[in-house]
Design a protein around this motif. Structure first.
Motif, PDB file in Angstrom:
ATOM      1  N   LEU A   1       0.841  -1.192   0.000  1.00  0.00           N
ATOM      2  CA  LEU A   1       0.000   0.000   0.000  1.00  0.00           C
ATOM      3  C   LEU A   1       0.882   1.250   0.000  1.00  0.00           C
ATOM      4  N   GLU A   2       0.473   2.226  -0.817  1.00  0.00           N
ATOM      5  CA  GLU A   2       1.212   3.479  -0.873  1.00  0.00           C
ATOM      6  C   GLU A   2       0.894   4.343   0.345  1.00  0.00           C
ATOM      7  N   GLN A   3       1.802   5.196   0.711  1.00  0.00           N
ATOM      8  CA  GLN A   3       1.614   6.164   1.795  1.00  0.00           C
ATOM      9  C   GLN A   3       1.982   7.549   1.249  1.00  0.00           C
ATOM     10  N   ILE A   4       1.017   8.155   0.566  1.00  0.00           N
ATOM     11  CA  ILE A   4       1.259   9.476  -0.034  1.00  0.00           C
ATOM     12  C   ILE A   4       0.126  10.420   0.381  1.00  0.00           C
TER      13      ILE A   4
ATOM     14  N   LEU B   1     -11.224  15.942  -3.318  1.00  0.00           N
ATOM     15  CA  LEU B   1     -11.059  16.015  -4.769  1.00  0.00           C
ATOM     16  C   LEU B   1     -11.151  14.634  -5.402  1.00  0.00           C
ATOM     17  N   LEU B   2     -10.541  13.639  -4.754  1.00  0.00           N
ATOM     18  CA  LEU B   2     -10.574  12.270  -5.311  1.00  0.00           C
ATOM     19  C   LEU B   2     -12.009  11.775  -5.420  1.00  0.00           C
ATOM     20  N   LEU B   3     -12.812  11.989  -4.347  1.00  0.00           N
ATOM     21  CA  LEU B   3     -14.192  11.498  -4.360  1.00  0.00           C
ATOM     22  C   LEU B   3     -15.029  12.259  -5.387  1.00  0.00           C
TER      23      LEU B   3
ATOM     24  N   ASP C   1      -3.389   5.541   0.442  1.00  0.00           N
ATOM     25  CA  ASP C   1      -3.228   4.993  -0.904  1.00  0.00           C
ATOM     26  C   ASP C   1      -4.452   5.374  -1.721  1.00  0.00           C
ATOM     27  N   PRO C   2      -4.384   6.473  -2.463  1.00  0.00           N
ATOM     28  CA  PRO C   2      -5.547   6.935  -3.223  1.00  0.00           C
ATOM     29  C   PRO C   2      -5.949   5.946  -4.321  1.00  0.00           C
ATOM     30  N   GLY C   3      -4.967   5.246  -4.859  1.00  0.00           N
ATOM     31  CA  GLY C   3      -5.280   4.292  -5.921  1.00  0.00           C
ATOM     32  C   GLY C   3      -6.177   3.170  -5.440  1.00  0.00           C
TER      33      GLY C   3
ATOM     34  N   ARG D   1      -9.671   6.801  10.886  1.00  0.00           N
ATOM     35  CA  ARG D   1     -10.347   5.654  10.279  1.00  0.00           C
ATOM     36  C   ARG D   1     -11.324   6.185   9.236  1.00  0.00           C
ATOM     37  N   LEU D   2     -11.106   5.798   7.970  1.00  0.00           N
ATOM     38  CA  LEU D   2     -11.949   6.239   6.862  1.00  0.00           C
ATOM     39  C   LEU D   2     -13.028   5.209   6.610  1.00  0.00           C
ATOM     40  N   THR D   3     -14.284   5.670   6.632  1.00  0.00           N
ATOM     41  CA  THR D   3     -15.431   4.797   6.353  1.00  0.00           C
ATOM     42  C   THR D   3     -16.083   5.258   5.068  1.00  0.00           C
ATOM     43  N   LEU D   4     -16.129   4.373   4.095  1.00  0.00           N
ATOM     44  CA  LEU D   4     -16.760   4.646   2.811  1.00  0.00           C
ATOM     45  C   LEU D   4     -17.965   3.744   2.645  1.00  0.00           C
ATOM     46  N   ALA D   5     -19.060   4.305   2.142  1.00  0.00           N
ATOM     47  CA  ALA D   5     -20.276   3.501   1.969  1.00  0.00           C
ATOM     48  C   ALA D   5     -20.953   3.892   0.668  1.00  0.00           C
ATOM     49  N   VAL D   6     -21.506   2.890  -0.020  1.00  0.00           N
ATOM     50  CA  VAL D   6     -22.269   3.115  -1.241  1.00  0.00           C
ATOM     51  C   VAL D   6     -23.647   2.502  -1.025  1.00  0.00           C
ATOM     52  N   LYS D   7     -24.671   3.309  -1.037  1.00  0.00           N
ATOM     53  CA  LYS D   7     -26.036   2.867  -0.793  1.00  0.00           C
ATOM     54  C   LYS D   7     -26.883   3.131  -2.022  1.00  0.00           C
TER      55      LYS D   7
END
Length: 457
Positions: A363-366, A372-374, A407-409, A446-452
């Protein structure tokens, strides 16, 4: 008045001694019979009348009074039907002079209904003028316990033999002193040798060994004999027909009274199928690893060949963004650039699969702008959502920070799959993409991502 007496004196010392000796002999015989619990029978062959002693009767649970009057029929009626023919055969052999004594192991029916094993022995003591038997005397000895033990051992041996035969196990016995080698039927089958061609010596085994395995096999056998340890090894043999077989051998040593190895007793069984399967699996594994390397090399080459022109496309789009454009052109150019970046990410994903299989994925650490990514990612799917008349919503209310390290990728890769599937399986309604940051510890979020979505999923 008696005037004279006539008489004589005779030396009867020998007669008295003989009588005393006979008495002593009879007493000793009686003591022996009592101590050994031997049943005695005396058979008049012509009349069938038979005299038995008390022990003969008690051996089968009776008293003599219960069996009286006794005759040869008394014995025959108590004899097991299956043993009658065997006893008759042994009796005839003695009568015809083929055997010095009559001897036969038979079963007699006990008063309680059980069958008792006895050793029936006898001998002709009187004959007629024509030589036919007139009188026989013999004994009955209770051998029930020893016979039962013998039958149990025999049964166990038969079971072991059946088990060994069903498993294709050959049993052998090697006499260390005489060098004699004994094989059972399965050993001959394993080595493909006829028993009439077997020389019955140690060389018979050694000569059948595969040349490449002979030294190790002989060394293992010698070591087991010299150290009184277990012989346990595998080797190949070559049958007279030229067939190569893999053999598993195990054996233990038998010691004599002096503690020296007298015999080695062991088993052999065919493991050819197992070894060949192992070799085939090993070969398949090598081929699979070679195919994996070839695939990785192909993917790396293909990804490189595609990545180069894609970087050129992205570079040209960035140059066009720097030129004078109206709002619509700028919007379309941004979408094209984002699509090109997604395709480049897909190429990178292909390389990631190879890295995962090789356990080399890192995993990248940048630092990057999470907002902006989202936004760019959701905008990339906006056209597809609009075509299905779906509302695509990005919720970043709980996203309090813009810039994070990670790791944005990987984030883009995971969300792309989730959003794509949500749009694919939703036919009406909306798809909501939400993100939230929470403190995990003093150094990390802690990043929580959800798709509903409102689809069938």
């Amino acid at each position: 008045q008696c005037l004279r007496v006539f008489g004589s004196f005779q030396d009867i010392t020998d007669r008295v001694l003989a009588r005393d000796n006979l008495t002593d002999t009879n007493q000793r015989l009686q003591f022996v019979l009592q101590s050994t619990s031997v049943g005695i029978w005396d058979w008049d062959v012509d009349s069938g009348k038979t005299i038995f002693n008390d022990r003969w009767a008690t051996m089968i649970g009776y008293t003599l009074d219960e069996l009286a009057p006794t005759s040869v029929d008394t014995w025959m009626n108590l004899l097991h039907p299956d043993d009658l023919a065997k006893a008759e055969k042994q009796l005839q052999r003695h009568w015809q002079g083929e055997a010095e004594h009559y001897s036969c192991e038979t079963r007699m029916k006990h008063k309680n209904g059980e069958w008792v094993w006895v050793l029936d022995t006898g001998k002709i003591v009187e004959r007629h003028v024509d030589g036919s038997p007139k009188r026989m005397i013999g004994t009955h000895l209770d051998i029930h316990q020893s016979k039962q033990a013998e039958l149990e051992i025999q049964d166990k041996n038969e079971r072991m033999a059946l088990a060994a035969d069903s498993a294709g196990i050959g049993i052998w016995d090697y006499n260390v002193q005489t060098q004699a080698l004994t094989w059972d039927t399965w050993m001959f089958k394993l080595y493909g040798v006829d028993d009439d061609q077997f020389i019955g010596a140690y060389e018979a085994w050694e000569n059948g060994l595969h040349p490449d395995d002979k030294a190790d096999a002989v060394a293992a056998l010698t070591h087991a004999l010299e150290t009184n340890s277990k012989f346990d090894t595998e080797f190949r043999i070559i049958t007279p027909a030229g067939e190569t077989r893999y053999i598993k051998a195990s054996a233990i040593n038998k010691l004599d009274g002096n503690g020296h190895v007298s015999n080695m007793i062991g088993v052999n069984y065919d493991i050819t199928e197992r070894v060949e399967n192992e070799l085939a699996l090993t070969k398949a594994k090598v081929n699979a690893e070679a195919a994996m390397i070839a695939k990785d090399e192909f993917l790396a080459s293909m990804s490189h060949e595609i990545r180069t022109p894609m970087n050129g496309v992205i570079g040209m789009l960035e140059l066009m963004q720097d030129s004078p454009l109206n709002d619509e052109q700028t919007h379309r150019l941004t979408i094209a650039k984002n699509s090109a970046n997604s395709l480049l990410n897909l190429i990178n994903d292909i390389l990631d699969f190879s890295k995962i299989e090789a356990d080399k994925l890192e995993l990248e650490q940048i630092q990057f702008d999470l907002h902006l990514l989202l936004s760019e990612l959701v905008e990339l799917f906006a056209t597809r959502a609009e075509q299905k008349q779906l509302e695509l919503i990005l919720d970043t209310v709980n996203l309090n920070e813009h810039f994070v390290i990670g790791d944005p990728g990987r984030i883009r890769q995971i969300l792309s799959n989730l959003i794509g599937n949500a749009i694919k399986f939703t036919h009406q309604g909306e798809v909501i993409v939400s993100a939230a940051l929470q403190d995990d510890n003093e150094h990390y979020w802690r990043l929580t991502l959800a798709v509903k979505d409102t689809g069938i999923g």
